[in-house]
Write a protein that holds these residues in place. Structure first.
Motif, PDB file in Angstrom:
ATOM      1  N   GLY A  24       0.875  -1.297  -0.068  1.00 17.89           N
ATOM      2  CA  GLY A  24       0.153   0.079  -0.165  1.00 17.89           C
ATOM      3  C   GLY A  24       0.897   1.317   0.087  1.00 17.89           C
ATOM      4  O   GLY A  24       2.209   1.307  -0.259  1.00 17.89           O
ATOM      5  N   HIS A  25       0.078   2.296   0.105  1.00 14.79           N
ATOM      6  CA  HIS A  25       1.084   3.609   0.161  1.00 14.79           C
ATOM      7  C   HIS A  25       0.330   4.511   1.128  1.00 14.79           C
ATOM      8  O   HIS A  25      -0.817   4.711   1.406  1.00 14.79           O
ATOM      9  N   GLU A  26       1.228   5.196   2.147  1.00 14.78           N
ATOM     10  CA  GLU A  26       0.944   6.250   3.002  1.00 14.78           C
ATOM     11  C   GLU A  26       0.821   7.588   2.387  1.00 14.78           C
ATOM     12  O   GLU A  26       1.783   7.801   1.550  1.00 14.78           O
ATOM     13  N   ALA A  27      -0.158   8.198   2.725  1.00 13.25           N
ATOM     14  CA  ALA A  27      -0.167   9.734   2.020  1.00 13.25           C
ATOM     15  C   ALA A  27       0.836  10.762   2.754  1.00 13.25           C
ATOM     16  O   ALA A  27       1.121  10.718   3.822  1.00 13.25           O
ATOM     17  N   ARG A  28       1.425  11.515   2.111  1.00 16.27           N
ATOM     18  CA  ARG A  28       2.284  12.408   2.488  1.00 16.27           C
ATOM     19  C   ARG A  28       1.363  13.717   2.891  1.00 16.27           C
ATOM     20  O   ARG A  28       0.747  14.286   2.094  1.00 16.27           O
ATOM     21  N   ARG A  29       1.706  14.229   4.097  1.00 18.11           N
ATOM     22  CA  ARG A  29       0.738  15.371   4.654  1.00 18.11           C
ATOM     23  C   ARG A  29       1.694  16.596   4.837  1.00 18.11           C
ATOM     24  O   ARG A  29       2.512  16.249   5.733  1.00 18.11           O
ATOM     25  N   ASP A  30       1.663  17.772   4.434  1.00 18.20           N
ATOM     26  CA  ASP A  30       2.425  18.857   5.031  1.00 18.20           C
ATOM     27  C   ASP A  30       1.311  19.695   6.030  1.00 18.20           C
ATOM     28  O   ASP A  30       0.479  19.945   5.333  1.00 18.20           O
ATOM     29  N   PHE A  31       1.753  19.824   6.930  1.00 15.56           N
ATOM     30  CA  PHE A  31       0.898  20.755   7.933  1.00 15.56           C
ATOM     31  C   PHE A  31       1.469  21.548   8.841  1.00 15.56           C
ATOM     32  O   PHE A  31       2.825  21.740   8.863  1.00 15.56           O
TER      33      PHE A  31
END
Length: 340
Positions: A24-31
């Motif tokens: 699977g793939h984990e989402a990249r999140r900039d916060f």
């Protein structure tokens, strides 16, 4: 209300994302993370895999609503005056778990208290509380100034595009694919001649291919200089894709060093020395090329490290020169070449 005064600030942060071992793939999140007394609040909570609601990919109207909620200009989204401070980076569903806290006014001050891990409509601070964290009392003027600045304009773009310079050799093509799998945009071009300045401004880093000569390198730097872009310049060396990906990720991380989980990594004399700023899960992996120039990978460590310095043995071939050690924690990555 009894609560010690604390400083409040904001800082850019990243949930790295990327491929999972199960395919699977984990989402990249900039916060935007909350900084309390000079340390990211997420670190103080032992770094759960979560992001704040103040993410760069949140629609502007929702982003603004979250900010106004933290300013108490609108009602709390959860019973008991509770606000979500960190949620699931994949779906943001409360059922996946979230860090919540009561936010209230006391005179001109803002108080955050009763931090808890919440998976339903009602929190249970006694059972799932972060005991020993808070309450925090923030002076109203500084608190409103920090959050109010987010309402003055859009969230700064994360700057996650990289330009690869050189012939379309297999290495650059593989690197581009790997970067995209980590949520980093990557484009390949032979040179920057004729590329408009506004297009160059979309890149935060440049990787120069192994066949790129000195004259071509100088021309690329001049082009970015004319475009007034402070891009990071890297060589495509060593020719090991996971190591190059880690070097690019590190170059793109513009957060101050004290706000990163990983602060130092060296590899020498059969030992990797790593320093962490907060309790977090850390993985160490060794990468090298064998005698036939085939990439080899060796897992060295995967576990939770407490703040401070740690020494991890390099076993067998991982201790040889020509090996590179990659250390990863949530939102942080470091690379070190093995030396003697």
């Amino acid at each position: 209300m009894s609560a010690a005064y604390a400083t409040f600030g904001l800082a850019p942060a990243t949930r790295a994302g990327g491929p999972r071992t199960d395919g699977g793939h984990e989402a990249r999140r900039d916060f935007v993370d909350f900084v309390v007394d000079g340390s990211p609040l997420l670190f103080q909570l032992s770094g759960p895999d979560a992001v704040s609601p103040l993410a760069s990919d949140v629609p502007p109207a929702i982003f603004t609503a979250h900010v106004r909620g933290l300013l108490l200009e609108s009602g709390a989204p959860l019973p008991g005056g509770r606000h979500i401070l960190y949620g699931c980076p994949e779906c943001e569903d409360l059922a996946c778990g979230a860090v919540t806290a009561v936010i209230e006014r006391d005179g001109d001050d803002y108080v955050w208290r009763d931090f808890a891990w919440q998976t339903g409509e009602i929190a249970d601070p006694e059972r799932n509380g972060y005991h020993g964290i808070g309450p925090f009392r923030f002076p109203g003027a500084a608190y409103r100034e920090a959050l109010g600045a987010l309402l003055d304009g859009p969230v700064p773009p994360p700057g996650r595009r990289v330009l690869l310079i050189g012939a379309r050799v297999a290495l650059l093509a593989k690197l581009a694919a790997a970067l995209r799998a980590h949520g980093i945009g990557a484009d390949i071009t032979g040179d920057t001649e004729g590329v408009p300045a506004e297009e160059l401004r979309g890149y935060a880093a440049v990787v120069l291919g192994p066949a790129t000569g000195q004259a071509e390198r100088a021309a690329v730097r001049r082009a970015f200089g004319r475009a007034a872009v402070e891009a990071a310049f890297l060589d495509a060396a060593p020719p090991i894709v996971p190591v190059l990906v880690a070097r690019v990720e590190h170059a793109l991380d513009r957060s101050p060093l004290p706000l990163r989980r990983l602060t130092r990594l060296t590899a020498a004399d059969g030992t990797a020395a790593v320093e962490v700023a907060a309790s977090c899960r850390v993985t160490l992996t060794a990468h090298r090329l064998d005698r036939l120039s085939r990439p080899r990978t060796q897992d060295l460590f995967d576990g939770v490290l407490e703040p401070g310095g740690h020494r991890i043995p390099l076993d067998g071939k991982a201790a040889r020169e020509g090996t590179y050690v990659v250390a990863r924690a949530a939102g942080s990555v470091l690379v070190a070449a093995v030396t003697r």
